[in-house]
Design an enzyme around this catalytic site. Structure first.
Site, mmCIF file in Angstrom:
data_model
loop_
_atom_site.group_PDB
_atom_site.id
_atom_site.type_symbol
_atom_site.label_atom_id
_atom_site.label_comp_id
_atom_site.label_asym_id
_atom_site.label_seq_id
_atom_site.Cartn_x
_atom_site.Cartn_y
_atom_site.Cartn_z
ATOM 1 N N TYR A 48 0.829 -1.204 0.000
ATOM 2 C CA TYR A 48 0.000 0.000 0.000
ATOM 3 C C TYR A 48 0.864 1.255 0.000
ATOM 4 O O TYR A 48 0.502 2.255 -0.622
ATOM 5 C CB TYR A 48 -0.961 0.020 1.197
ATOM 6 C CG TYR A 48 -2.004 1.099 1.022
ATOM 7 C CD1 TYR A 48 -3.150 0.852 0.255
ATOM 8 C CD2 TYR A 48 -1.807 2.381 1.539
ATOM 9 C CE1 TYR A 48 -4.070 1.847 0.025
ATOM 10 C CE2 TYR A 48 -2.740 3.385 1.308
ATOM 11 C CZ TYR A 48 -3.864 3.122 0.558
ATOM 12 O OH TYR A 48 -4.781 4.111 0.319
ATOM 13 N N THR A 70 -9.255 19.592 -24.279
ATOM 14 C CA THR A 70 -10.567 19.403 -23.625
ATOM 15 C C THR A 70 -10.481 19.240 -22.104
ATOM 16 O O THR A 70 -11.074 20.016 -21.361
ATOM 17 C CB THR A 70 -11.288 18.192 -24.237
ATOM 18 O OG1 THR A 70 -10.413 17.067 -24.210
ATOM 19 C CG2 THR A 70 -11.696 18.465 -25.671
#
Ligand code: P71
Length: 457
Positions: A72, A125
């Site tokens: 993690y 965009t």
């Protein structure tokens, strides 16, 4: 252009493709609301929708996947990616994100306050959408030539027009401009490069007014290749050194790894300022994940680190850009109107010249992309009035460029695939009079081109 340059790789794994019969393709594009984004992958023969995340990884990258450290926190692969980005780009701090727009979200939220202006060399965009969502207004300061598809004589159509940039600074005041958003290359102009000279000048002018330079690094290796080929003094400089110099004129960058990173997913924000880094590290946890993975798996990060190194190898980037150029030249020889010079990642068809019988409100580029799929099985993307969207007052942006993009994924298609595509599109051109316009049936509020639906007029 270098003709008939063989692929600098051989093929070890293949994916079968097939061409549906034309009546079936007609049914599928109609069912997809004449929007190529809504086709299924299996409907498509040669997929030139995008070069984003569609790249073929090398055996070295695939091998790296097995070394994924899925801890993690503190993954080995993150450390590898961080070190690679620092070395190639020269920035102090790196924040991983799931893709480019994750990094755009972070930098826009950190630097833009409502009412501010963000100059840039033509909009993109997602970049502009994040700037606007933070209350900013994008202002186009690219050179005029970028808006003219026929201006072939201009080697760096991505350059910033320094007079336009300075005029904006004088009009709104430097304190209202957090940064200039400088894309290398410029996607919407046709994958056009920015010269090193221009980057140096943009940095100089920005420094004078205390404005930051944030580079969109998405296709920075393709940009470096153009500099090596076209700019005096760079012929003998390595791609890696050109990339490094590029970012020496920037305060930070965002990157979508899905293009020049030669991976299927990934991105990052890199920055020199410690305070911005601190804020980004706090914010990335909310939007993406820990500052040691940012939405990527360990194996993604390993493939990304390896892809970045491969991308600056000369035989790779040379073939990549020359393959696109050869495809564009073939189309041009066949009489198909394209944006010139050909850019780094795609050939753009000039839909206004292709379909002179249609007006812009009949959505010529959208209609052309649909017709190309129907007649050839090749998937392309609209880059015109549909992609440009509406301004704050609800008016269509109505860009001068009304284009269809034929985008080449990296290391995926061979010369014969592209020869097929060129001949097929020439066939569509021969029957161009039969192509009818389209009208909106469903228009989503933001980034409308992704899921919008259309019908024949
Ligand atoms: C491309 C894409 C992917 C895309 C995005 C939006 C509409 C259609 C397709 C993505 C870019 C890009 C530049 C210059 C930032 C992003 C966002 N391009 N800057 O060309 O070209 O990166 O997709 O990883 O979030 O098909 P992201």
């Amino acid at each position: 252009m270098e003709q008939n340059l063989p692929e600098p790789y051989k093929i070890k794994a293949v994916e079968t493709i097939s061409l549906l019969p034309e009546e079936e393709r007609s049914r599928r594009i109609e069912k997809a609301g004449f929007n190529t984004f809504l086709l299924k992958s299996k409907d498509v023969y040669i997929d030139l929708l995008t070069d984003s995340g569609t790249n073929a990884m090398s055996d070295h990258q695939w091998a790296g996947l097995m070394l994924g450290d899925e801890a993690y926190a503190g993954s080995e692969n993150w450390l590898h990616l961080e070190e690679t980005v620092r070395e190639l780009f020269g920035f102090k701090y790196v924040i991983p994100t799931h893709q480019g727009r994750g990094a755009e979200n972070l930098i826009s939220r950190i630097l833009i306050k409502p009412g501010m202006y963000i100059p840039g060399n033509m909009y993109f965009t997602t970049t502009r959408a994040h700037q606007e969502m933070s209350g900013g207004t994008f202002v186009d300061v690219i050179v005029d030539q970028a808006h003219d598809p026929q201006r072939e004589d201009f080697p760096f159509k991505g350059d910033v027009d320094l007079e336009k940039y300075e005029a904006l600074i004088k009009r709104v005041g430097p304190e209202m401009i957090p940064y200039i958003s400088l894309a290398v290359t410029v996607n919407m102009a046709g994958g056009q490069p920015v010269s090193m000279k221009n980057m140096r000048e943009v940095k100089g002018l920005s420094e004078k007014y205390g404005i930051k330079v944030i580079v969109d690094a998405t296709r920075c290796v393709e940009n470096a290749y153009f500099i090596k080929k076209r700019e005096a003094g760079y012929g003998d400089v390595s791609i890696a050194e050109i990339v490094k110099e590029t970012f020496s004129y920037a305060d930070g960058c965002t990157m979508s790894g899905k293009k020049d990173g030669i991976v299927n997913m990934g991105g990052f924000l890199a920055i020199n300022d410690e305070e911005i880094y601190r804020q980004a590290a706090a914010m990335v946890v909310v939007f993406e994940g820990m500052p040691s993975y940012g939405g990527m798996t360990g194996r993604d990060m390993e493939a990304f680190a390896r892809g970045l190194r491969e991308s600056v190898e000369y035989p790779y980037i040379r073939h990549r850009v020359e393959q696109v150029a050869a495809f564009g030249n073939r189309l041009s020889q066949l009489g198909v109107p394209i944006v010139k010079p050909v850019g780094g990642h795609a050939v753009f068809l000039d839909a206004r010249s292709f379909l002179p019988h249609l007006t812009q409100d009949q959505l010529p580029a959208q209609a052309l992309a649909a017709a190309i799929y129907e007649q050839s099985g090749v998937r392309s993307m609209e880059r015109g009035i549909v992609s440009a969207g509406r301004d704050r007052n609800g008016r269509d942006y109505a860009p001068r460029l009304e284009l269809v993009r034929l985008t080449i994924p990296r290391r995926v298609y061979t010369a014969s695939h592209l020869a097929y595509a060129a001949e097929a599109i020439a066939g569509v051109h021969a029957r161009r009079d039969e192509i009818e316009g389209l009208k909106w049936v469903y228009e989503p509020p933001v980034l409308r081109f992704f899921t919008g639906r259309f019908a024949r007029l």
